[in-house]
Design a protein around this motif. Structure first.
Motif, PDB file in Angstrom:
ATOM      1  N   UNK A 279       0.821  -1.213   0.000  1.00  0.00           N
ATOM      2  CA  UNK A 279       0.000   0.000   0.000  1.00  0.00           C
ATOM      3  C   UNK A 279       0.855   1.262   0.000  1.00  0.00           C
ATOM      4  N   UNK A 280       2.004   1.197   0.645  1.00  0.00           N
ATOM      5  CA  UNK A 280       2.840   2.393   0.803  1.00  0.00           C
ATOM      6  C   UNK A 280       3.635   2.715  -0.461  1.00  0.00           C
ATOM      7  N   UNK A 281       4.129   1.689  -1.141  1.00  0.00           N
ATOM      8  CA  UNK A 281       4.985   1.905  -2.314  1.00  0.00           C
ATOM      9  C   UNK A 281       4.304   2.711  -3.419  1.00  0.00           C
ATOM     10  N   UNK A 282       3.046   2.404  -3.819  1.00  0.00           N
ATOM     11  CA  UNK A 282       2.405   3.229  -4.853  1.00  0.00           C
ATOM     12  C   UNK A 282       2.196   4.682  -4.413  1.00  0.00           C
ATOM     13  N   UNK A 283       1.834   4.872  -3.138  1.00  0.00           N
ATOM     14  CA  UNK A 283       1.644   6.242  -2.632  1.00  0.00           C
ATOM     15  C   UNK A 283       2.947   7.019  -2.748  1.00  0.00           C
ATOM     16  N   UNK A 284       4.051   6.386  -2.311  1.00  0.00           N
ATOM     17  CA  UNK A 284       5.358   7.047  -2.356  1.00  0.00           C
ATOM     18  C   UNK A 284       5.827   7.257  -3.793  1.00  0.00           C
ATOM     19  N   UNK A 285       5.639   6.240  -4.642  1.00  0.00           N
ATOM     20  CA  UNK A 285       6.103   6.337  -6.028  1.00  0.00           C
ATOM     21  C   UNK A 285       5.358   7.401  -6.822  1.00  0.00           C
ATOM     22  N   UNK A 286       4.030   7.410  -6.733  1.00  0.00           N
ATOM     23  CA  UNK A 286       3.227   8.404  -7.456  1.00  0.00           C
ATOM     24  C   UNK A 286       3.500   9.805  -6.922  1.00  0.00           C
ATOM     25  N   UNK A 287       3.551   9.918  -5.583  1.00  0.00           N
ATOM     26  CA  UNK A 287       3.855  11.226  -4.980  1.00  0.00           C
ATOM     27  C   UNK A 287       5.224  11.733  -5.380  1.00  0.00           C
ATOM     28  N   UNK A 288       6.222  10.826  -5.406  1.00  0.00           N
ATOM     29  CA  UNK A 288       7.574  11.216  -5.820  1.00  0.00           C
ATOM     30  C   UNK A 288       7.613  11.674  -7.266  1.00  0.00           C
ATOM     31  N   UNK A 289       6.867  10.990  -8.138  1.00  0.00           N
ATOM     32  CA  UNK A 289       6.850  11.378  -9.554  1.00  0.00           C
ATOM     33  C   UNK A 289       6.210  12.754  -9.734  1.00  0.00           C
ATOM     34  N   UNK A 290       5.152  13.022  -8.992  1.00  0.00           N
ATOM     35  CA  UNK A 290       4.507  14.344  -9.069  1.00  0.00           C
ATOM     36  C   UNK A 290       5.454  15.436  -8.567  1.00  0.00           C
ATOM     37  N   UNK A 291       6.205  15.135  -7.519  1.00  0.00           N
ATOM     38  CA  UNK A 291       7.187  16.095  -7.000  1.00  0.00           C
ATOM     39  C   UNK A 291       8.296  16.344  -8.015  1.00  0.00           C
ATOM     40  N   UNK A 292       8.712  15.287  -8.705  1.00  0.00           N
ATOM     41  CA  UNK A 292       9.756  15.429  -9.719  1.00  0.00           C
ATOM     42  C   UNK A 292       9.305  16.362 -10.832  1.00  0.00           C
ATOM     43  N   UNK A 293       8.055  16.204 -11.258  1.00  0.00           N
ATOM     44  CA  UNK A 293       7.526  17.065 -12.325  1.00  0.00           C
ATOM     45  C   UNK A 293       7.498  18.529 -11.895  1.00  0.00           C
ATOM     46  N   UNK A 294       7.298  18.767 -10.589  1.00  0.00           N
ATOM     47  CA  UNK A 294       7.310  20.139 -10.081  1.00  0.00           C
ATOM     48  C   UNK A 294       8.719  20.674  -9.908  1.00  0.00           C
ATOM     49  N   UNK A 295       9.695  19.764  -9.774  1.00  0.00           N
ATOM     50  CA  UNK A 295      11.090  20.180  -9.559  1.00  0.00           C
ATOM     51  C   UNK A 295      11.776  20.497 -10.885  1.00  0.00           C
ATOM     52  N   UNK A 296      11.821  19.511 -11.786  1.00  0.00           N
ATOM     53  CA  UNK A 296      12.490  19.724 -13.069  1.00  0.00           C
ATOM     54  C   UNK A 296      12.025  18.647 -14.046  1.00  0.00           C
ATOM     55  N   UNK A 297      11.254  19.052 -15.041  1.00  0.00           N
ATOM     56  CA  UNK A 297      10.722  18.077 -16.001  1.00  0.00           C
ATOM     57  C   UNK A 297      11.749  17.665 -17.043  1.00  0.00           C
TER      58      UNK A 297
END
Length: 546
Positions: A279-297
């Protein structure tokens, strides 16, 4: 395995709490890289100044900035600033959106003002062209210019700034704010120190929340998994107790022992890991990807390379190790069967001197199980170093690409550090899912084996109403036209058998090996049901007794 999900209904409330804690933990985990980036970018590089919005600014400086603003922008600035008696304009309380609007308004004018006030060759040439006397700045001269000439000059500067990266504009505006604070005799070291302390305290608080959430999730997950295993084990036990010899022959005692113990333990282990990892891995993975897009695409493709490499390694491991994983439970059954047969038949083995043969049987089962376990564990041992190698190579790739972006003014050092951490979080989430994907097939096999026991139809059913036996001294066991054949057999073991064994008499059942003596006795306590006829105890059919 999905058939066993119903056993989680009792723990539905705890599961909701676990999911809420996981979201809280993921939020804090994903916030830490952002704070790290802020410490490097804002705390160290920018001296604690977050953006181009000054907390206070001198009147003359604001008038100079107004030269490069539209009338509407000037009105927005005056709306959010209030002039004090000392001549300073102080920022009012503003929302996040209002601050971002002010930052976009101030950024370009501050960069222009900083460039024109700098002692550079370009400004010297401009002063010579404008024929300014000594001690008069370009900004002072521009305030006296006609509006048409000023507009022409502003448009030329705006064209140059449009070609610049946004990061350079932001850095220049922050430098202007720093110079403004210095001109006001503000303690810049105190400002920087205060920002670092505040951000550090937030990070410590986040770390504490992560610790509390993680411990709570582990505790609650283990409790749910233990309760789940308890209920499953109880139902398996009740089901096995109701089995007749026909069901025991179908599964074997050794297999039922394995299903009641080892298989349930496998599911309990996976169940506790599901709440903490799956349950935790998808939350962390999706959240991390969204953060990456906000940092530098521009570097998002690196994540694709990382995920593709991990999936390739996983597919290879699946192809090699998965068949062995599925065989493990069967081999454990075989091991239990051999061990049980040797222990229960120990006296017979000694009587016939077959110790060597039984030792060889046990050694074969043991070696097969050991080799399979070693093969699986070696595959898992190979996986972890490979994943770490991929993670380290991806880190090097991010540093290499990020260094060029920093050199071009497209990225800050803190952003690159945050990108590395977010990428590692995404990779770790995939790694966690990979670990679970290897454990899940074995647990799935165990779940199916347990479900097979729980959903087995009984061949012998108790009657709805129990017939009471007549209390009589003349107790008897009577077989009336009894015929019996084992399930799946083509011939009867017993055919049209008739006899009565009365109370106080001795009835001998004599016959050669395999003639059906044990079968006949097993029909009396109803270990099997007769195919034809009746078995009566004190005149009551055993099928009518509970």
């Amino acid at each position: 395995m999905l058939k066993l999900v119903k056993y989680l209904k009792k723990s539905a409330g705890i599961i909701v709490v676990i999911i809420a804690l996981l979201f809280l933990q993921a939020y804090c985990d994903l916030s830490l890289p952002s704070y790290t980036s802020d410490i490097i970018n804002v705390g160290i590089q920018q001296g604690g100044i977050e953006d181009a919005v000054p907390s206070q600014i001198r009147d003359e400086s604001l008038k100079q900035l107004f030269l490069f603003m539209t009338t509407k922008e000037q009105q927005v600035v005056q709306k959010h600033y209030e002039q004090k008696e000392d001549g300073l304009w102080k920022l009012k309380d503003v929302t996040k959106d209002e601050r971002e609007e002010l930052n976009s308004i101030f950024a370009q004018p501050m960069m222009i003002a900083l460039t024109l006030s700098a002692d550079s060759e370009e400004t010297k040439q401009m002063k010579e062209q404008m024929q300014l006397p000594e001690g008069v700045s370009i900004l002072d001269a521009m305030m006296q210019m006609p509006q048409e000439q000023l507009d022409q000059m502003k448009s030329q500067m705006a064209e140059k700034i449009e070609d610049m990266p946004e990061m350079m504009v932001d850095q220049a505006s922050v430098s202007y704010v720093k110079a403004e604070y210095k001109a006001q005799d503000m303690d810049l070291d105190q400002l920087q120190s205060q920002y670092m302390k505040t951000t550090g305290i937030k990070m410590v608080a986040m770390a504490l929340v992560i610790m509390v959430a993680s411990v709570s999730v582990a505790f609650l997950s283990c409790r749910v998994a233990a309760g789940f295993a308890r209920d499953v084990r109880e139902d398996v036990y009740k089901k096995v107790v109701s089995f007749s010899n026909a069901e025991f022959n179908k599964f074997s005692t050794a297999s039922l022992i394995t299903r009641s113990t080892n298989d349930v333990q496998q599911i309990q282990l996976v169940m506790s890991m599901i709440f903490r990892i799956v349950l935790y891995a998808p939350i962390l993975g999706i959240g991390g990807f969204m953060k990456v897009l906000n940092t530098n695409t521009s570097m998002a493709w690196i994540i694709g390379v990382a995920v593709g490499s991990i999936l390739l390694v996983v597919l290879v491991l699946f192809a090699v190790a998965m068949p062995r994983f599925k065989k493990l439970q069967t081999l454990i059954d075989r091991m239990n069967l051999v061990t049980r047969e040797i222990l229960t038949g120990l006296s017979v083995i000694r009587a016939f001197s077959t110790e060597k043969h039984e030792e060889k049987r046990f050694e074969d089962a043991n070696q097969t199980l050991t080799k399979t376990n070693l093969f699986v564990n070696r595959c898992m041992t190979f996986m972890m170093p490979t994943m770490m190698l991929i993670m380290n190579l991806i880190t090097l790739l991010i540093v290499y690409v990020g260094a060029h972006s920093i050199d071009d003014g497209l990225m800050q050092v803190g952003d690159m550090m945050a990108f590395i951490q977010y990428t590692m979080q995404i990779i770790m989430s995939f790694l966690m899912l990979t670990m679970m994907s290897i454990m899940l097939p074995r647990a799935s096999v165990s779940g199916n084996r347990i479900s097979e026991v729980l959903h087995t139809s009984l061949t012998i059913h108790d009657p709805e109403k129990d017939k009471i036996q007549e209390q009589s001294k003349e107790s008897s066991v009577e077989f009336k036209h009894v015929s019996f054949a084992y399930p799946g057999a083509s011939e009867n073991v017993l055919t049209d058998l008739n006899f009565v064994a009365k109370h106080g008499e001795t009835t001998a059942i004599i016959g050669s090996t395999g003639s059906g003596k044990s079968t006949l006795v097993n029909l009396i306590p109803r270990f099997f049901d007769v195919t034809e006829g009746q078995v009566l105890v004190n005149g009551v059919d055993v099928r009518d007794m509970k």
